[in-house]
Design a protein around this motif. Structure first.
Motif, PDB file in Angstrom:
ATOM      1  N   ASP A  92      -9.554  -0.748  -5.506  1.00  0.00           N
ATOM      2  CA  ASP A  92      -8.113  -0.524  -5.400  1.00  0.00           C
ATOM      3  C   ASP A  92      -7.523  -0.339  -6.794  1.00  0.00           C
ATOM      4  OD1 ASP A  92      -8.424  -1.005  -2.695  1.00  0.00           O
ATOM      5  OD2 ASP A  92      -7.705  -3.072  -2.817  1.00  0.00           O
ATOM      6  N   HIS A 110      -3.402   7.684  -2.599  1.00  0.00           N
ATOM      7  CA  HIS A 110      -4.826   7.682  -2.893  1.00  0.00           C
ATOM      8  C   HIS A 110      -5.472   9.066  -2.782  1.00  0.00           C
ATOM      9  CE1 HIS A 110      -3.540   4.903   0.325  1.00  0.00           C
ATOM     10  NE2 HIS A 110      -4.098   5.726   1.133  1.00  0.00           N
ATOM     11  N   ALA A 131       0.851  -1.187   0.000  1.00  0.00           N
ATOM     12  CA  ALA A 131       0.000   0.000   0.000  1.00  0.00           C
ATOM     13  C   ALA A 131       0.887   1.238   0.000  1.00  0.00           C
ATOM     14  CB  ALA A 131      -0.904  -0.004   1.233  1.00  0.00           C
TER      15      ALA A 131
END
Length: 195
Positions: free
Chosen positions: A184, A165, A161
């Motif tokens: 995702d 975002h 990750a």
């Protein structure tokens, strides 16, 4: 051919044209001038960032020049991404959107971005970009904020990750390709910043 004397002269304050060039068409002088532009526009532009922006395998650049020197730039390059559990696919990825500080607030950033839109639509169903602070600028041009999490696939196949975002945006030329902006999204790793 000599200019047509009956044609009206361009006004002295006419906007300079947006020039579209493939990465392969940029010579050493163009590349050096672009690097100077990026260094003036960004406080932390790296050699990796420059390599990402000038992708010799299909990159396209929109440029505005003043006195022969680039003062505004945006490029779109091919990248492989995966949306949710879907297949890996090639998309357009916008890089190095920059306007020289002495030429900002004149609409040049908008012009170079809009010049790329038809090329993006002709080649890819979607394009993405990562921005740190200018989401409103891109939203006014039709880009949407990404609502899901973002990941990077490392060379060994593991996925990690990351924190992009909040700044990822997408231009959906074909909304059926990515109907849900909350899934995702995963990119393949590269040198420097993955996104």
């Amino acid at each position: 051919m000599p200019p047509d004397p009956a044609a009206p002269a361009a006004p002295a304050d006419a906007e300079p044209p947006v020039e579209l060039r493939r990465s392969e068409e940029l010579d050493a002088a163009d590349r050096a001038a672009l690097r100077l532009l990026w260094d003036r526009a960004f406080s932390d532009f790296t050699d990796d960032d420059a390599a990402h922006a000038v992708h010799d395998g299909g990159g396209l650049h929109a440029l505005v020049r003043h006195a022969g020197v680039p003062v505004a730039h945006a490029s779109v390059v091919p990248r492989r991404l995966r949306f949710g559990a879907g297949p890996w696919r090639e998309v357009g990825y916008v890089e190095a959107v920059a306007v020289d500080p002495d030429h900002q607030r004149r609409g040049l950033g908008r012009r170079v971005m809009l010049a790329l839109h038809p090329a993006i639509a002709a080649r890819w169903p979607v394009a993405l970009l990562s921005t740190g602070k200018s989401t409103g600028f891109y939203a006014r041009l039709g880009w949407e904020r990404w609502g899901g999490l973002s990941f990077t696939r490392l060379a060994d196949g593991t996925e990690v990750a990351d924190d992009e975002h909040g700044g990822l945006m997408i231009l959906r030329c074909d909304p059926t390709v990515v109907p849900d902006l909350r899934v995702d999204v995963t990119c393949e790793d590269r040198s420097g910043d993955a996104w």
